[in-house]
Enzyme design. Structure first.
Site, PDB file in Angstrom:
ATOM      1  N   LYS A 161       0.651  -1.351   0.075  1.00  0.00           N
ATOM      2  CA  LYS A 161       0.100   0.071  -0.097  1.00  0.00           C
ATOM      3  C   LYS A 161       0.955   1.424   0.073  1.00  0.00           C
ATOM      4  O   LYS A 161       0.588   2.316  -0.817  1.00  0.00           O
ATOM      5  CB  LYS A 161      -1.031   0.109   1.334  1.00  0.00           C
ATOM      6  CG  LYS A 161      -1.754   1.118   1.399  1.00  0.00           C
ATOM      7  CD  LYS A 161      -3.266   0.556   2.280  1.00  0.00           C
ATOM      8  CE  LYS A 161      -2.974   0.762   3.757  1.00  0.00           C
ATOM      9  NZ  LYS A 161      -2.937   2.142   4.426  1.00  0.00           N
TER      10      LYS A 161
ATOM     11  N   ARG B  45       2.924   6.047  -3.212  1.00  0.00           N
ATOM     12  CA  ARG B  45       4.098   6.785  -3.591  1.00  0.00           C
ATOM     13  C   ARG B  45       4.244   6.773  -5.078  1.00  0.00           C
ATOM     14  O   ARG B  45       4.552   7.750  -5.655  1.00  0.00           O
ATOM     15  CB  ARG B  45       5.222   6.523  -2.721  1.00  0.00           C
ATOM     16  CG  ARG B  45       4.971   7.106  -1.222  1.00  0.00           C
ATOM     17  CD  ARG B  45       6.062   6.184  -0.207  1.00  0.00           C
ATOM     18  NE  ARG B  45       6.062   6.572   1.018  1.00  0.00           N
ATOM     19  CZ  ARG B  45       5.173   6.395   1.988  1.00  0.00           C
ATOM     20  NH1 ARG B  45       4.145   5.813   1.469  1.00  0.00           N
ATOM     21  NH2 ARG B  45       5.198   6.791   3.051  1.00  0.00           N
TER      22      ARG B  45
ATOM     23  N   SER C   3       6.889   9.255  12.173  1.00  0.00           N
ATOM     24  CA  SER C   3       5.886   8.875  11.292  1.00  0.00           C
ATOM     25  C   SER C   3       6.350   9.100   9.955  1.00  0.00           C
ATOM     26  O   SER C   3       6.860  10.093   9.496  1.00  0.00           O
ATOM     27  CB  SER C   3       4.830   9.896  11.706  1.00  0.00           C
ATOM     28  OG  SER C   3       3.713   9.993  10.404  1.00  0.00           O
TER      29      SER C   3
ATOM     30  N   ASP D 104       2.000  -1.028  12.201  1.00  0.00           N
ATOM     31  CA  ASP D 104       0.854  -1.494  11.831  1.00  0.00           C
ATOM     32  C   ASP D 104       0.342  -3.126  11.956  1.00  0.00           C
ATOM     33  O   ASP D 104      -0.641  -3.665  11.692  1.00  0.00           O
ATOM     34  CB  ASP D 104       0.399  -1.474  10.129  1.00  0.00           C
ATOM     35  CG  ASP D 104       0.517  -0.099   9.693  1.00  0.00           C
ATOM     36  OD1 ASP D 104       0.029   0.880  10.377  1.00  0.00           O
ATOM     37  OD2 ASP D 104       0.930   0.176   8.476  1.00  0.00           O
TER      38      ASP D 104
ATOM     39  N   LYS E 214      -4.655   5.775  14.687  1.00  0.00           N
ATOM     40  CA  LYS E 214      -4.591   5.134  13.594  1.00  0.00           C
ATOM     41  C   LYS E 214      -6.209   5.169  13.140  1.00  0.00           C
ATOM     42  O   LYS E 214      -7.083   5.844  13.675  1.00  0.00           O
ATOM     43  CB  LYS E 214      -4.242   3.685  13.616  1.00  0.00           C
ATOM     44  CG  LYS E 214      -2.608   3.623  13.894  1.00  0.00           C
ATOM     45  CD  LYS E 214      -2.131   4.158  12.644  1.00  0.00           C
ATOM     46  CE  LYS E 214      -0.393   4.375  12.927  1.00  0.00           C
ATOM     47  NZ  LYS E 214       0.421   4.938  12.130  1.00  0.00           N
TER      48      LYS E 214
ATOM     49  N   ARG F   6      -6.396   1.848  18.359  1.00  0.00           N
ATOM     50  CA  ARG F   6      -5.849   0.327  18.023  1.00  0.00           C
ATOM     51  C   ARG F   6      -5.401  -0.080  19.623  1.00  0.00           C
ATOM     52  O   ARG F   6      -5.196  -1.326  19.671  1.00  0.00           O
ATOM     53  CB  ARG F   6      -4.755   0.304  17.160  1.00  0.00           C
ATOM     54  CG  ARG F   6      -5.487   0.396  15.731  1.00  0.00           C
ATOM     55  CD  ARG F   6      -4.425  -0.234  14.612  1.00  0.00           C
ATOM     56  NE  ARG F   6      -5.259   0.247  13.381  1.00  0.00           N
ATOM     57  CZ  ARG F   6      -4.545   0.405  12.153  1.00  0.00           C
ATOM     58  NH1 ARG F   6      -3.328   0.196  11.872  1.00  0.00           N
ATOM     59  NH2 ARG F   6      -5.194   0.321  11.008  1.00  0.00           N
TER      60      ARG F   6
ATOM     61  N   ARG G 119      -7.340  -3.412   9.841  1.00  0.00           N
ATOM     62  CA  ARG G 119      -6.387  -4.196  10.764  1.00  0.00           C
ATOM     63  C   ARG G 119      -7.171  -4.927  11.670  1.00  0.00           C
ATOM     64  O   ARG G 119      -6.635  -6.049  11.857  1.00  0.00           O
ATOM     65  CB  ARG G 119      -5.142  -3.455  11.117  1.00  0.00           C
ATOM     66  CG  ARG G 119      -4.241  -2.813   9.928  1.00  0.00           C
ATOM     67  CD  ARG G 119      -3.056  -2.822   9.773  1.00  0.00           C
ATOM     68  NE  ARG G 119      -2.658  -2.213   8.402  1.00  0.00           N
ATOM     69  CZ  ARG G 119      -2.560  -2.725   7.398  1.00  0.00           C
ATOM     70  NH1 ARG G 119      -2.550  -3.999   7.004  1.00  0.00           N
ATOM     71  NH2 ARG G 119      -2.065  -2.156   6.243  1.00  0.00           N
TER      72      ARG G 119
HETATM   73  C1  S3P Z   1       2.098   4.992   6.275  1.00  0.00           C
HETATM   74  C2  S3P Z   1       2.791   5.245   7.411  1.00  0.00           C
HETATM   75  C3  S3P Z   1       2.532   4.597   8.662  1.00  0.00           C
HETATM   76  C4  S3P Z   1       1.178   3.728   8.702  1.00  0.00           C
HETATM   77  C5  S3P Z   1       0.552   3.944   7.626  1.00  0.00           C
HETATM   78  C6  S3P Z   1       1.131   3.821   6.050  1.00  0.00           C
HETATM   79  C7  S3P Z   1       2.625   5.385   4.980  1.00  0.00           C
HETATM   80  O1  S3P Z   1       1.672   5.692   9.446  1.00  0.00           O
HETATM   81  O2  S3P Z   1       0.584   3.227   9.773  1.00  0.00           O
HETATM   82  O3  S3P Z   1      -0.091   2.592   7.447  1.00  0.00           O
HETATM   83  O4  S3P Z   1       2.706   4.711   3.909  1.00  0.00           O
HETATM   84  O5  S3P Z   1       3.744   6.172   5.113  1.00  0.00           O
HETATM   85  P1  S3P Z   1       2.558   6.935  10.126  1.00  0.00           P
HETATM   86  O6  S3P Z   1       3.531   7.476   9.326  1.00  0.00           O
HETATM   87  O7  S3P Z   1       1.493   7.681  10.750  1.00  0.00           O
HETATM   88  O8  S3P Z   1       3.306   6.224  11.274  1.00  0.00           O
END
Ligand code: S3P
Length: 418
Positions: free
Chosen positions: A20, A25, A160, A305, A332, A336, A378
């Site tokens: 994903k 991206r 993050s 995740d 999230k 969670r 999830r």
């Molecule tokens: C993601 C970053 C994560 C993850 C999300 C996807 C991403 O979130 O939990 O499912 O693709 O950059 P955070 O950046 O807020 O931790």
């Protein structure tokens, strides 16, 4: 509602949907350059469908044929559009950064769940670069107006990837150098893809710098998503043997394997390869006795995740486990910490939510039961694993949310009825 039986044995070879994070991206970056690219094994989950819709609204042409997406990007985005990000935190946060320096107005909106999630965490650092970004009391809708961005150094207080990526994507249209330093390294797909597209990127531990850059379109072959594979890996550990093919094993995503090592879960990585800067391998997991563990600190971002699933697996251990430093779980698709604990307890386990994680009192088994998804993909998929491995099976209420990241989940499991 979905009924899930308990099963004695779970064995097989699985091809899981595309990653994903990488699909988002590949879509965003190829849509924002003058050129054409083909994305193969792309994820068609609802979150990525939201990204496609936003990039089309900004002017890109995207044709979808199964898991192949053909993208024709545009250097100049269409102005004044409303960008519907649906349930997707990655879409809204990364896009806010991507459009901030493109000289256009845009309004980014989300569904009810996304509109409760924090957006100041991206608006604040983007403002430090000179961006004109306004949230609605810290949430979506987010309004972006034209601004000249100037690169500088930004230290974030959360690990993050969404925050880091928003800053880096703004950085490619900011003058000079933009640097992000985070407390612990989060997933690094953005910096890898930017570098592959020709941006000048420098990585030094938890610090990433990017310079104003002109990018070139690139074809991307997306590996299977380790987050989606993790449910099948867990079923191998609990109930037999599973082989998940061509799984992305970028080290910023393999925290679940670190957890497996500590928990005594037997696995091996086969057929390793690297494509487009992203490592991949087939992951074989075999039935194992699970040891209780303590998890926390710098290990957490790479398994963020997967923490609901890891907590569930620890309910099958013999003894008490603790997970700490997972405060980010609260923001999230659901809280969670609460929803994971409630799910495990409803299945007959013992999980105490704490301020930053869980205490799980493993009893080597779960009885089974009825669990709500809380509209969080999830939680729904983790609950399905728990039910299959339980004594009596169970029922999942509102299971459709799996389509956010894994539309085919229940079919691939092959064991449940509607
Ligand atoms: C993601 C970053 C994560 C993850 C999300 C996807 C991403 O979130 O939990 O499912 O693709 O950059 P955070 O950046 O807020 O931790």
């Amino acid at each position: 509602m979905r009924s899930i039986p308990n099963i004695d044995n779970f064995e097989g070879e699985f091809s899981l949907p595309g990653d994903k994070s990488i699909t988002h991206r590949a879509l965003m970056l190829n849509s924002s350059v003058d050129g054409e690219a083909v994305i193969t094994n792309a994820l068609g989950g609802e979150d990525c469908v939201s990204t496609c819709a936003c990039m089309r609204a900004l002017g890109a042409k995207i044709d979808v044929d199964g898991t192949t997406m053909r993208v024709r990007g545009v250097e100049r985005f269409h102005a004044g559009r409303e960008l519907s990000c649906g349930n997707s935190g990655t879409t809204i946060r990364l896009l806010t950064g991507l459009v901030a320096g493109r000289g256009i107005d845009a309004t980014l909106v989300g569904d009810a769940s996304l509109s409760k999630r924090p957006m100041e965490r991206v608006a604040r650092p983007l403002a430090l670069l000179g961006a004109n970004v306004r949230t609605t009391d810290g949430h979506a809708p987010v309004y972006v107006a034209p601004a000249e961005l100037v690169g500088r150094e930004i230290v974030t207080d959360v690990a993050s990837a969404q925050v880091k990526s928003a800053i880096l994507l703004a950085g490619i249209s900011a003058s000079g150098v933009t640097t992000v330093e985070e407390p612990t390294k989060s997933r690094d797909h953005t910096e890898r893809m930017l570098a592959a597209m020709g941006a000048k990127v420098v990585v030094d531990g938890n610090r990433v710098s990017v310079e104003k850059s002109r990018l070139s379109a690139i074809d991307v072959d997306v590996p299977a998503d380790i987050s989606s594979a993790s449910y099948f890996m867990a079923l191998g550990a609990l109930k037999g043997k599973t082989l998940c093919k061509n799984v992305g094993i970028n080290p910023t995503r393999t925290g679940i394997l670190t957890a497996f090592d500590k928990m005594g879960i037997k696995y091996s990585l086969q057929n390793r390869s690297v494509s487009g800067g992203e490592a991949r391998a087939d992951v074989l997991v075999e039935k194992s006795d699970i040891r209780p563990v303590v998890l926390g600190g710098d290990d957490i971002p790479a398994m963020i995740d997967e923490l609901p699933l890891i907590a569930l697996l620890l309910a099958f251990a013999d003894g008490e486990s603790r997970i700490t430093d997972g405060k980010e779980l609260k923001v999230k698709e659901s809280n969670r910490i609460q929803t994971t604990a409630e799910m495990i307890n409803r299945l007959g386990g013992e999980c105490v939510p704490t301020d930053d994680g869980f205490i799980i009192r493993g009893k080597k088994k779960l009885v089974g039961g009825v669990v709500d998804s809380y509209l969080d993909h999830r939680i729904a998929m983790t609950a399905a694993v728990g039910m299959l491995a339980s004594e009596k099976g169970g029922e999942i209420l509102r299971p459709e949310c799996c389509a956010i990241s894994f539309p085919n989940f229940f079919n691939l499991l092959g064991v449940c009825t509607e």
